[in-house]
Motif scaffolding. Structure first.
Motif, short mmCIF file in Angstrom:
data_model
loop_
_atom_site.label_atom_id
_atom_site.label_comp_id
_atom_site.label_asym_id
_atom_site.label_seq_id
_atom_site.Cartn_x
_atom_site.Cartn_y
_atom_site.Cartn_z
N SER A 120 0.86 -1.26 -0.02
CA SER A 120 0.03 0.09 0.09
C SER A 120 0.78 1.30 -0.01
O SER A 120 0.46 2.37 -0.79
CB SER A 120 -0.67 0.03 1.31
OG SER A 120 -1.68 1.23 1.21
N GLU A 121 2.05 1.28 0.72
CA GLU A 121 2.80 2.50 0.72
C GLU A 121 3.28 2.58 -0.47
O GLU A 121 3.55 3.74 -0.85
CB GLU A 121 4.09 2.27 1.74
CG GLU A 121 5.01 3.39 1.80
CD GLU A 121 6.33 2.94 2.62
OE1 GLU A 121 6.94 3.73 3.10
OE2 GLU A 121 6.64 1.73 2.77
N GLU A 175 2.27 1.87 -3.54
CA GLU A 175 1.10 2.48 -4.26
C GLU A 175 0.83 3.72 -4.03
O GLU A 175 0.51 4.71 -5.09
CB GLU A 175 -0.17 1.43 -4.28
CG GLU A 175 0.25 0.09 -4.71
CD GLU A 175 -1.07 -0.66 -4.47
OE1 GLU A 175 -1.24 -1.83 -5.26
OE2 GLU A 175 -2.02 -0.63 -3.64
N GLN A 176 0.96 4.27 -2.94
CA GLN A 176 0.51 5.61 -2.43
C GLN A 176 1.70 6.59 -2.58
O GLN A 176 1.58 7.69 -2.79
CB GLN A 176 0.13 5.90 -1.05
CG GLN A 176 -1.21 4.99 -0.78
CD GLN A 176 -1.66 5.12 0.31
OE1 GLN A 176 -1.53 6.24 1.18
NE2 GLN A 176 -2.44 4.20 1.19
N THR A 177 3.10 6.14 -2.76
CA THR A 177 3.90 7.16 -2.68
C THR A 177 4.87 7.17 -3.82
O THR A 177 6.08 7.84 -4.06
CB THR A 177 4.97 6.74 -1.41
OG1 THR A 177 5.57 5.49 -1.61
CG2 THR A 177 4.39 6.93 -0.11
N ILE A 189 -2.61 1.21 7.51
CA ILE A 189 -2.76 1.92 6.29
C ILE A 189 -3.59 3.28 6.75
O ILE A 189 -3.32 4.44 6.19
CB ILE A 189 -3.26 1.07 5.04
CG1 ILE A 189 -2.37 -0.21 4.64
CG2 ILE A 189 -3.76 1.91 3.98
CD1 ILE A 189 -3.07 -1.11 3.96
N ARG A 190 -4.77 3.04 7.46
CA ARG A 190 -5.39 4.12 7.44
C ARG A 190 -4.89 5.36 8.46
O ARG A 190 -5.05 6.39 8.29
CB ARG A 190 -6.87 3.57 8.36
CG ARG A 190 -7.94 3.24 7.39
CD ARG A 190 -9.38 3.04 8.15
NE ARG A 190 -9.19 2.22 9.43
CZ ARG A 190 -9.35 1.13 9.49
NH1 ARG A 190 -9.75 0.25 8.31
NH2 ARG A 190 -9.39 0.42 10.79
N GLY A 250 -1.49 5.74 8.19
CA GLY A 250 -0.53 5.98 7.75
C GLY A 250 0.85 5.61 8.17
O GLY A 250 1.90 6.36 7.91
N TYR A 279 3.62 3.54 8.26
CA TYR A 279 4.67 2.75 7.20
C TYR A 279 5.89 2.48 7.90
O TYR A 279 7.02 2.36 7.12
CB TYR A 279 4.74 3.29 5.98
CG TYR A 279 3.33 3.56 5.22
CD1 TYR A 279 2.45 2.41 5.04
CD2 TYR A 279 2.89 4.74 4.88
CE1 TYR A 279 1.34 2.39 4.44
CE2 TYR A 279 1.63 4.78 4.24
CZ TYR A 279 0.79 3.76 3.99
OH TYR A 279 -0.37 3.70 3.53
#
Length: 276
Positions: free
Chosen positions: A210-211, A213-215, A260-261, A263, A265
């Protein structure tokens, strides 16, 4: 000269096992091995010191910082980044280095995986029976405990932003024709000994994907129902293992959702059972 960088955080139980195999057949001075003991509260540095290696220490418990320090100290290429909790032989290091040193060779390489599963519970063996058959797992550099690069590959991964899934990010930084899995090299990976530790690994993996994909602009690797159906279609005997894999994935995804909610990481859910 082949350089080997080993980041090690509280790995006193296993660092000797790695160094024994890595150096057992090596000629004096054949490998430039740098162990970076980072944020250790155990005897990692002391265990590594008697070997033919250089030991660096930092109070910062950070794999990325350890890799940066090791990179700055390393003297040659090809260069291997090796997790302290795996086993890797002298011959495997030579095989990886040989592929990367070849003219017009790949930028990055990794060994085949050999998973320790013989005495693990059924659910863990079932999970890995599916995981090892997933196409992106079979082709990726991640989850092997070793990534080897030449100087061009090193420049590529040093430019990557910080990420919890550093091996997945490194794998995705190379196109399929820029990386290779070397059949003549093998890394022995200790799998979790308990289901709770398997869940820790999977929650960490899902959080780190998830990290990514978001960063970054790079999509992480995810497994879908189509992947499981394709495996079962080819090997119907694995239908039970596929169900177990799906169950673990669903539970891990639910637990990862909280991090994930938030943040989060940075929390590293470590599997201690594989280090026993």
């Amino acid at each position: 000269m082949v350089s080997v960088v080993i980041p090690a955080h509280n790995e006193a139980k296993v660092i000797g096992r790695l160094l024994d195999g890595l150096l057992r057949e090596a000629a004096p001075g054949e490998f430039d091995v740098v162990v970076v003991a980072n944020g250790c509260t155990d005897e990692t540095a002391a265990v590594a010191q008697p070997y033919d290696v250089r030991v660096l220490t930092t109070p910062v418990p950070s794999k990325r910082e350890a890799l940066r320090m090791g990179d700055a100290a390393a003297r040659g290429y090809p260069r291997l980044y090796v997790d302290a909790d795996i086993e890797l032989s002298t011959a495997s290091v030579r095989a990886l280095a040989s592929v990367l040193a070849a003219p017009d060779g790949p930028l990055a390489a990794a060994p085949e995986r050999e998973l320790a599963l013989a005495d693990r519970p059924w659910l863990i063996r079932a999970y890995y029976a599916i995981w090892t058959r997933l196409p992106h797992v079979r082709a990726g550099l991640f989850g092997r405990g070793v990534i080897a690069v030449n100087d061009g590959g090193n420049a590529r991964i040093r430019a990557l932003p910080p990420a919890m899934a550093d091996d997945l990010a490194a794998s995705l930084a190379f196109s399929p024709d820029e990386r290779v899995i070397v059949a003549g090299a093998r890394a022995l990976i200790q799998t979790p000994r308990t289901v709770a530790d398997l869940m820790r690994r999977r929650v960490r993996a899902m959080t780190s994907v998830s990290e990514l994909e978001q960063t970054s602009a790079t999509a992480g690797e995810r497994t879908g129902m189509r992947d499981l159906l394709a495996i079962v279609a080819g090997e119907p005997r694995l239908v039970g293992a596929a169900a177990a894999f799906a169950l673990v994935a669903v539970l891990a995804r639910r637990r990862a959702a909280r991090a994930i909610r938030a943040g989060d990481y940075t929390t590293w859910l470590r599997d201690e059972s594989s280090r026993s």
